[in-house]
Motif scaffolding. Sequence first.
Motif, PDB file in Angstrom:
ATOM      1  N   VAL A   2       0.833  -1.200   0.000  1.00 26.11           N
ATOM      2  CA  VAL A   2       0.000   0.000   0.000  1.00 26.11           C
ATOM      3  C   VAL A   2       0.873   1.258   0.000  1.00 26.11           C
ATOM      4  CG1 VAL A   2      -1.704   1.322   1.302  1.00 26.11           C
ATOM      5  CG2 VAL A   2      -1.914  -1.158   1.153  1.00 26.11           C
ATOM      6  N   VAL A   3       1.905   1.267   0.837  1.00 23.48           N
ATOM      7  CA  VAL A   3       2.793   2.422   0.939  1.00 23.48           C
ATOM      8  C   VAL A   3       3.493   2.692  -0.386  1.00 23.48           C
ATOM      9  CG1 VAL A   3       4.871   3.353   2.029  1.00 23.48           C
ATOM     10  CG2 VAL A   3       3.163   2.140   3.403  1.00 23.48           C
ATOM     11  N   PHE A   4       4.069   1.650  -0.977  1.00 18.68           N
ATOM     12  CA  PHE A   4       4.780   1.824  -2.238  1.00 18.68           C
ATOM     13  C   PHE A   4       3.829   2.221  -3.361  1.00 18.68           C
ATOM     14  CE2 PHE A   4       7.957  -0.997  -0.152  1.00 18.68           C
ATOM     15  CZ  PHE A   4       9.044  -0.139  -0.251  1.00 18.68           C
ATOM     16  N   PHE A   5       2.630   1.661  -3.339  1.00 17.35           N
ATOM     17  CA  PHE A   5       1.685   2.002  -4.388  1.00 17.35           C
ATOM     18  C   PHE A   5       1.215   3.445  -4.267  1.00 17.35           C
ATOM     19  CE2 PHE A   5      -2.428   2.267  -6.438  1.00 17.35           C
ATOM     20  CZ  PHE A   5      -2.155   1.708  -7.678  1.00 17.35           C
ATOM     21  N   ILE A   6       0.993   3.908  -3.042  1.00 21.56           N
ATOM     22  CA  ILE A   6       0.617   5.312  -2.839  1.00 21.56           C
ATOM     23  C   ILE A   6       1.714   6.240  -3.350  1.00 21.56           C
ATOM     24  CG2 ILE A   6       0.195   7.079  -1.086  1.00 21.56           C
ATOM     25  CD1 ILE A   6      -1.338   4.989   0.516  1.00 21.56           C
ATOM     26  N   LEU A   7       2.962   5.859  -3.099  1.00 22.17           N
ATOM     27  CA  LEU A   7       4.090   6.662  -3.609  1.00 22.17           C
ATOM     28  C   LEU A   7       4.087   6.684  -5.136  1.00 22.17           C
ATOM     29  CD1 LEU A   7       6.965   5.544  -1.189  1.00 22.17           C
ATOM     30  CD2 LEU A   7       5.752   7.741  -1.219  1.00 22.17           C
ATOM     31  N   LEU A   8       3.776   5.536  -5.756  1.00 24.63           N
ATOM     32  CA  LEU A   8       3.689   5.472  -7.217  1.00 24.63           C
ATOM     33  C   LEU A   8       2.597   6.406  -7.734  1.00 24.63           C
ATOM     34  CD1 LEU A   8       4.202   4.221 -10.051  1.00 24.63           C
ATOM     35  CD2 LEU A   8       2.576   2.425  -9.424  1.00 24.63           C
ATOM     36  N   ILE A   9       1.413   6.346  -7.123  1.00 25.97           N
ATOM     37  CA  ILE A   9       0.300   7.184  -7.552  1.00 25.97           C
ATOM     38  C   ILE A   9       0.623   8.665  -7.383  1.00 25.97           C
ATOM     39  CG2 ILE A   9      -2.074   7.873  -7.023  1.00 25.97           C
ATOM     40  CD1 ILE A   9      -1.923   5.344  -8.633  1.00 25.97           C
ATOM     41  N   LEU A  10       1.229   9.013  -6.243  1.00 25.01           N
ATOM     42  CA  LEU A  10       1.601  10.405  -6.004  1.00 25.01           C
ATOM     43  C   LEU A  10       2.604  10.892  -7.046  1.00 25.01           C
ATOM     44  CD1 LEU A  10       1.936  10.470  -2.100  1.00 25.01           C
ATOM     45  CD2 LEU A  10       0.127  11.496  -3.502  1.00 25.01           C
ATOM     46  N   PHE A  11       3.550  10.021  -7.411  1.00 25.31           N
ATOM     47  CA  PHE A  11       4.526  10.375  -8.449  1.00 25.31           C
ATOM     48  C   PHE A  11       3.821  10.607  -9.782  1.00 25.31           C
ATOM     49  CE2 PHE A  11       7.072   8.777 -12.031  1.00 25.31           C
ATOM     50  CZ  PHE A  11       8.098   9.725 -12.021  1.00 25.31           C
ATOM     51  N   VAL A  16      -0.060  15.042 -14.033  1.00 20.07           N
ATOM     52  CA  VAL A  16      -1.420  15.176 -14.562  1.00 20.07           C
ATOM     53  C   VAL A  16      -1.643  16.606 -15.036  1.00 20.07           C
ATOM     54  CG1 VAL A  16      -3.862  15.195 -13.927  1.00 20.07           C
ATOM     55  CG2 VAL A  16      -2.417  13.310 -13.200  1.00 20.07           C
ATOM     56  N   ARG A  17      -2.180  16.737 -16.262  1.00 19.49           N
ATOM     57  CA  ARG A  17      -2.527  18.043 -16.814  1.00 19.49           C
ATOM     58  C   ARG A  17      -4.000  18.049 -17.200  1.00 19.49           C
ATOM     59  NH1 ARG A  17       1.345  17.074 -20.729  1.00 19.49           N
ATOM     60  NH2 ARG A  17      -0.253  17.584 -22.270  1.00 19.49           N
ATOM     61  N   VAL A  27      -3.995   6.795 -15.085  1.00 18.56           N
ATOM     62  CA  VAL A  27      -3.612   6.873 -13.677  1.00 18.56           C
ATOM     63  C   VAL A  27      -4.792   6.488 -12.783  1.00 18.56           C
ATOM     64  CG1 VAL A  27      -2.850   8.400 -11.821  1.00 18.56           C
ATOM     65  CG2 VAL A  27      -1.833   8.613 -14.089  1.00 18.56           C
ATOM     66  N   LEU A  28      -5.973   7.026 -13.080  1.00 17.16           N
ATOM     67  CA  LEU A  28      -7.161   6.722 -12.279  1.00 17.16           C
ATOM     68  C   LEU A  28      -7.550   5.251 -12.389  1.00 17.16           C
ATOM     69  CD1 LEU A  28      -9.393   9.868 -12.934  1.00 17.16           C
ATOM     70  CD2 LEU A  28      -8.094   9.310 -10.877  1.00 17.16           C
ATOM     71  N   THR A  30      -5.553   2.736 -12.824  1.00 16.14           N
ATOM     72  CA  THR A  30      -4.624   2.015 -11.971  1.00 16.14           C
ATOM     73  C   THR A  30      -4.964   2.209 -10.495  1.00 16.14           C
ATOM     74  OG1 THR A  30      -2.878   2.354 -13.611  1.00 16.14           O
ATOM     75  CG2 THR A  30      -2.176   1.714 -11.413  1.00 16.14           C
ATOM     76  N   PHE A  31      -5.305   3.440 -10.135  1.00 14.23           N
ATOM     77  CA  PHE A  31      -5.648   3.768  -8.751  1.00 14.23           C
ATOM     78  C   PHE A  31      -6.870   2.977  -8.277  1.00 14.23           C
ATOM     79  CE2 PHE A  31      -8.317   6.323  -5.908  1.00 14.23           C
ATOM     80  CZ  PHE A  31      -7.447   6.546  -4.856  1.00 14.23           C
ATOM     81  N   PHE A  32      -7.957   3.029  -9.040  1.00 13.91           N
ATOM     82  CA  PHE A  32      -9.192   2.358  -8.623  1.00 13.91           C
ATOM     83  C   PHE A  32      -9.041   0.843  -8.612  1.00 13.91           C
ATOM     84  CE2 PHE A  32     -11.295   6.405  -9.979  1.00 13.91           C
ATOM     85  CZ  PHE A  32     -11.815   6.724  -8.730  1.00 13.91           C
ATOM     86  N   THR A  33      -8.283   0.315  -9.572  1.00 13.04           N
ATOM     87  CA  THR A  33      -8.078  -1.126  -9.620  1.00 13.04           C
ATOM     88  C   THR A  33      -7.373  -1.622  -8.367  1.00 13.04           C
ATOM     89  OG1 THR A  33      -7.922  -1.096 -12.026  1.00 13.04           O
ATOM     90  CG2 THR A  33      -7.025  -3.011 -10.926  1.00 13.04           C
TER      91      THR A  33
END
Length: 415
Positions: A2-11, A16-17, A27-28, A30-33
């Motif tokens: 969870v920690v590493f994945f949150i870091l990935l999402i934040l990166f 995002v533009r 990105v979304l 991947t996040f929701f999945t």
Amino acid sequence: MVVFFILLILFLLLFVRKDNATYTILVLLTFFTFFMQFLVGRTFEYKSYKTIFNTCFICLNIGLIIKPWSYANILIVENINVNFFAYFKKILYRFLFLNLFLNLLILILVLIYLPDIAAFKAESAYLNLYDQIPYFANVFRYAYTTQNAGYLAIPIFYYHLGNLEKKEAFYAFLFSSSSLLSGFAFYSRAQIFTYTLIFIIYFFLIKKTLPNFIQFKVLKFIRYSSVCIVVLFLSITYIRFSAMDYYGDRIPENSIVKDPIVYSLFDYASQSYSNGLYQLERFTPDKSLGGEQFFRDIYQILNFFKLVNWDVKESQELIDKAYDYDGGAFNGYTAPLVFNFGYILTFLISFSYFLATKIKLKNRAVIPLKSMFFLILLLFIPTVSIFYTGYAILLFPLILLGLCRFTFSIKSLFR
């Protein structure tokens, strides 16, 4: 994880533009999945430093296939090689016309002989049709191998639409839908979902190349057609899992979702990360498949023409054994690559994908139409990464595209 994945999402969110919906959707998605799995009670077993390494490795590879889409800013798609485009479209349409016919035929036969979706998927009952219907096996294998060729017609559809060539755009859309029809013919929810999502994401990729009133009409079409496809998707889900009384027993006690039908949807969409990590935890060098999963279609074609000696049952047994007979589940993007090519080659494949996509997109507001055929295939990879690795199922479209370019070059030399 969870920690590493949150870091990935934040990166990923750093890039995002507002004007790049393609990247935002990926990105979304991947996040929701990832976070859906906590609604169905999926848990992780942290055992060793290997777990940490595998978690980081999964995040690294996912990042490499999503990040290059942050460079997308396509303003113009130009057709700089009109002769090749006409030649390629002519060849492609012939393939897709055949695919439309065959997929429709398979769908009708399956509905007549195998209306039970659960039997078709879980019990592979379609194999019985190989003996009942002459040549059905060859037709089924051909249609399955070539089912993704329809994606190559999507750039053609949007190109003609941008030029207000409505009749040509209609034909391109019709032929591209052969890939959608194959999803219904094979009762493949993943194929239905993927086609719909690719069609939508690609629209946002080239949205700026379309006149404003065309953008409005396409968005309206996407909205209404998506509702129809979702209804059909949910119908397949309901028919399949309502017939599986035992499926409710699989629901973990800590699952927030308790309804078997709803659980099947969330479970379906959230398998890849936990399954992928679980498989990597059990991976050892003796389980290496040497690319068996990725080259099965090629082996099958070569075997049909008696060029190699290859047996589909032996191949499936080899794959099943490697995954401890759990290879039918969605294992995400990274794990199947590692099982087939090892850690180093997996990283090199993902890094090569990153470079190839970045080169085609960065600082390129004007892109040749021929590049769009490669871009839609590249777009396929991060889209299906929530289920599996998409490289293998793109082999036929790539081979078809490559053969067309080669034969066109030869033809041009003799003019």
